[in-house]
Design a protein around this motif. Structure first.
Motif, short mmCIF file in Angstrom:
data_model
loop_
_atom_site.label_atom_id
_atom_site.label_comp_id
_atom_site.label_asym_id
_atom_site.label_seq_id
_atom_site.Cartn_x
_atom_site.Cartn_y
_atom_site.Cartn_z
N PHE A 53 0.82 -1.21 0.00
CA PHE A 53 0.00 0.00 0.00
C PHE A 53 0.86 1.26 0.00
O PHE A 53 0.53 2.24 -0.68
N GLY A 54 1.95 1.25 0.76
CA GLY A 54 2.79 2.43 0.83
C GLY A 54 2.03 3.62 1.40
O GLY A 54 1.05 3.47 2.13
N GLU A 55 2.47 4.82 1.08
CA GLU A 55 1.74 6.02 1.49
C GLU A 55 0.57 6.25 0.54
O GLU A 55 0.46 5.64 -0.51
N ALA A 56 -0.29 7.18 0.94
CA ALA A 56 -1.53 7.41 0.19
C ALA A 56 -1.27 7.81 -1.25
O ALA A 56 -2.02 7.45 -2.17
N ALA A 57 -0.19 8.57 -1.51
CA ALA A 57 0.09 9.07 -2.86
C ALA A 57 0.90 8.09 -3.70
O ALA A 57 1.11 8.34 -4.88
N HIS A 58 1.37 7.00 -3.10
CA HIS A 58 2.18 6.05 -3.84
C HIS A 58 1.33 5.20 -4.79
O HIS A 58 0.20 4.83 -4.47
N TYR A 59 1.90 4.88 -5.95
CA TYR A 59 1.23 3.96 -6.86
C TYR A 59 1.38 2.55 -6.32
O TYR A 59 2.44 2.15 -5.83
N THR A 60 0.31 1.79 -6.40
CA THR A 60 0.29 0.40 -5.93
C THR A 60 0.16 -0.52 -7.14
O THR A 60 -0.09 -0.07 -8.26
N PRO A 61 0.32 -1.84 -6.95
CA PRO A 61 0.04 -2.76 -8.06
C PRO A 61 -1.39 -2.60 -8.54
O PRO A 61 -2.29 -2.30 -7.74
N CYS A 84 -14.24 13.76 -6.42
CA CYS A 84 -13.91 13.59 -5.00
C CYS A 84 -12.51 14.08 -4.68
O CYS A 84 -12.07 13.97 -3.52
N GLN A 85 -11.79 14.57 -5.69
CA GLN A 85 -10.43 15.09 -5.53
C GLN A 85 -9.50 14.02 -4.92
O GLN A 85 -8.76 14.26 -3.99
N LEU A 86 -9.58 12.83 -5.52
CA LEU A 86 -8.74 11.73 -5.07
C LEU A 86 -7.69 11.36 -6.12
O LEU A 86 -7.15 10.26 -6.11
N GLN A 87 -7.38 12.32 -7.04
CA GLN A 87 -6.42 12.01 -8.10
C GLN A 87 -5.04 11.69 -7.52
O GLN A 87 -4.29 10.92 -8.13
N ASP A 88 -4.71 12.28 -6.38
CA ASP A 88 -3.37 12.10 -5.81
C ASP A 88 -3.30 10.97 -4.80
O ASP A 88 -2.29 10.83 -4.10
N GLN A 89 -4.37 10.18 -4.69
CA GLN A 89 -4.38 9.07 -3.75
C GLN A 89 -4.76 7.77 -4.47
O GLN A 89 -5.33 7.81 -5.57
N THR A 90 -4.45 6.67 -3.84
CA THR A 90 -4.87 5.38 -4.38
C THR A 90 -6.27 5.06 -3.89
O THR A 90 -6.56 5.14 -2.70
#
Length: 447
Positions: A38-46, A122-128
């Motif tokens: 998962f990493g941090e919220a802004a990190h890309y995940t698989p 929802c302005q979630l472009q910067d989160q997974t």
């Protein structure tokens, strides 16, 4: 190399994860792997994770618990409830944070477009954004494009979307056709006996010493572990029988340290519970009523026989039905198992003819019978209404693996399997006595 997560600033209360680890012991390695992925919220995940393991191994609890603890945007989906593609699409779209709850969607193209718009609104472009599909094996029964599309949602939407699939079957059972994007696989293995003891010990009541409950859990595991590894079933059995275990203490007939006296009191109760090891076959109230009836009848007990193995309640009726199907002619089924049959006039048989027919039934061995005849006799003789669930069919397989039933050779085994009963008359009599069933009344040779 895996990324170390200790140095990350998760943006959450560390106590939440500690509480999760305490609630789900023996799963620290799986929790660490998920945190790294998962990493941090802004990190890309698989793009997709496939989490698999048997029931009651902690998959849903841990995945959803981590997402809640890290306060990551996610949409949990139960694929049993969302049984159609339209319900599935609309459930995900309507449960996005701050999304419109009246979104309509009928196909995958609209779903991808509306999901992209919903994430932007929802302005979630910067989160997974995580889509958690529980009971994911149900997706195989939907349209062929659903499973490949969910595995590629990150690519199709251009957003940081991760699909987490939770399933009780292995990934190889999902592969078909082309267009698949292989997910990251994470296995939740079955709990060992020591791990089950550790988890079940968390349910210890505060009114009694921990050592007393630990001894009780050890007794439960010594009786049931060979035939049941399901954590939920074992926890249910432990909670259901604990009142019987402490009965001598409440009556002031024993102390908390009289383990031998407590064991003698609970031992026959646990052996009876082996007849209904998977208590979803009957409800807890039915089980308690059955115990009360058997306790009231204990004044005139039936001598116990040691010539039979311990079987679940319905497996005994299945074995009895198999014996009746093997040694009764087909023409007698209507006479024994159909209510309100009309009497037919038959020619009187001589004693010699009757003796020859009796020999042909029992002395010449069991005869094969089809599966539908076995089930018809079973539903006729079993007490109460029984739904034709997969548990009944699995118990037939268990009887075959115990060599109590044997498959009969034939060319139509796939369409209609046939079996033979492999137990003796004395054996089936002893099994029938444990369920108070007079088997000789339904045998053609003794009627």
């Amino acid at each position: 190399m895996p990324v170390e997560f200790e140095g990350y600033s998760w943006g959450h209360d560390p106590a939440d994860l500690e509480n999760l680890k305490k609630r789900t012991p023996c799963r620290s390695s799986q929790i660490e792997i998920l945190l790294q992925l998962f990493g941090e919220a802004a990190h890309y995940t698989p793009p997709a994770l496939f989490v698999y393991g048997h029931t009651a191994t902690g998959k849903s609890c841990i995945v959803n618990g981590i997402l809640r603890s890290l306060k990551l945007p996610h949409v949990p989906v139960n694929c049993v409830e969302c049984y159609s593609s339209r319900f599935l699409y609309e459930h995900i779209l309507n449960n996005l944070p701050s999304s419109d709850t009246n979104t309509r969607c009928d196909n995958m193209n609209d779903f991808v477009r509306l999901l992209q718009q919903g994430i932007q609104q929802c302005q979630l472009q910067d989160q997974t954004v995580y889509v958690v599909l529980d009971k994911a094996e149900r997706l195989r029964d939907m349209e062929a494009n659903i499973l490949p599309a969910f595995l590629r949602l990150q690519e199709l939407t251009g957003m940081n979307v991760c699909t987490i699939m939770l399933s009780e079957i292995v990934w190889e059972k999902f592969r078909f056709g082309t267009g698949f994007s292989e997910p990251y696989l994470l296995h939740f293995p079955d709990y060992s006996k020591n791990e089950l003891l550790e988890i079940m010990s968390l349910d210890a009541p505060t009114d009694y010493p921990a050592a007393l409950y630990g001894n009780y859990i050890n007794l439960i595991m010594s009786v049931f572990h060979l035939v049941c590894r399901d954590l939920k079933e074992l926890q249910h059995l432990a909670s259901l029988n604990f009142s019987k275990y402490i009965e001598p203490i409440e009556k002031e007939e024993a102390t908390v340290n009289d383990f031998r006296k407590l064991w003698k009191n609970i031992e026959p109760h646990l052996k009876k519970a082996l007849q209904t090891i998977y208590l979803r076959e009957i409800s807890s109230s039915q089980w308690e009523k059955l115990q009360q009836e058997q306790d009231s009848a204990s004044l005139n007990p039936i001598p116990a026989s040691r010539s039979h193995v311990e079987l679940p309640y319905y497996s005994k009726y299945l074995l009895i039905a198999a014996y009746l199907a093997s040694y009764n002619p087909v023409k007698s089924d209507r006479r024994f198992f159909v209510k309100h049959t009309t009497k037919t006039r038959t020619k009187p048989q001589t004693a010699k003819a009757k003796k020859h027919e009796r020999a042909s039934n029992h002395l010449l061995g069991p005869k094969p019978f089809p599966l539908d005849r076995l089930l018809a006799i079973f539903y006729s003789i079993v007490e109460g209404k029984v739904a034709p669930t997969a548990i009944i069919y699995s118990q037939i397989t268990s009887l075959v693996s115990l060599h109590l039933l044997g498959p009969a050779a034939g060319e139509d085994q796939i369409d209609m399997p046939r079996y033979k009963c492999l137990v003796s008359l004395d054996f089936i009599k002893s099994v029938a006595r444990t369920v108070s069933f007079e088997v000789t009344r339904y045998l053609y040779d003794f009627a």
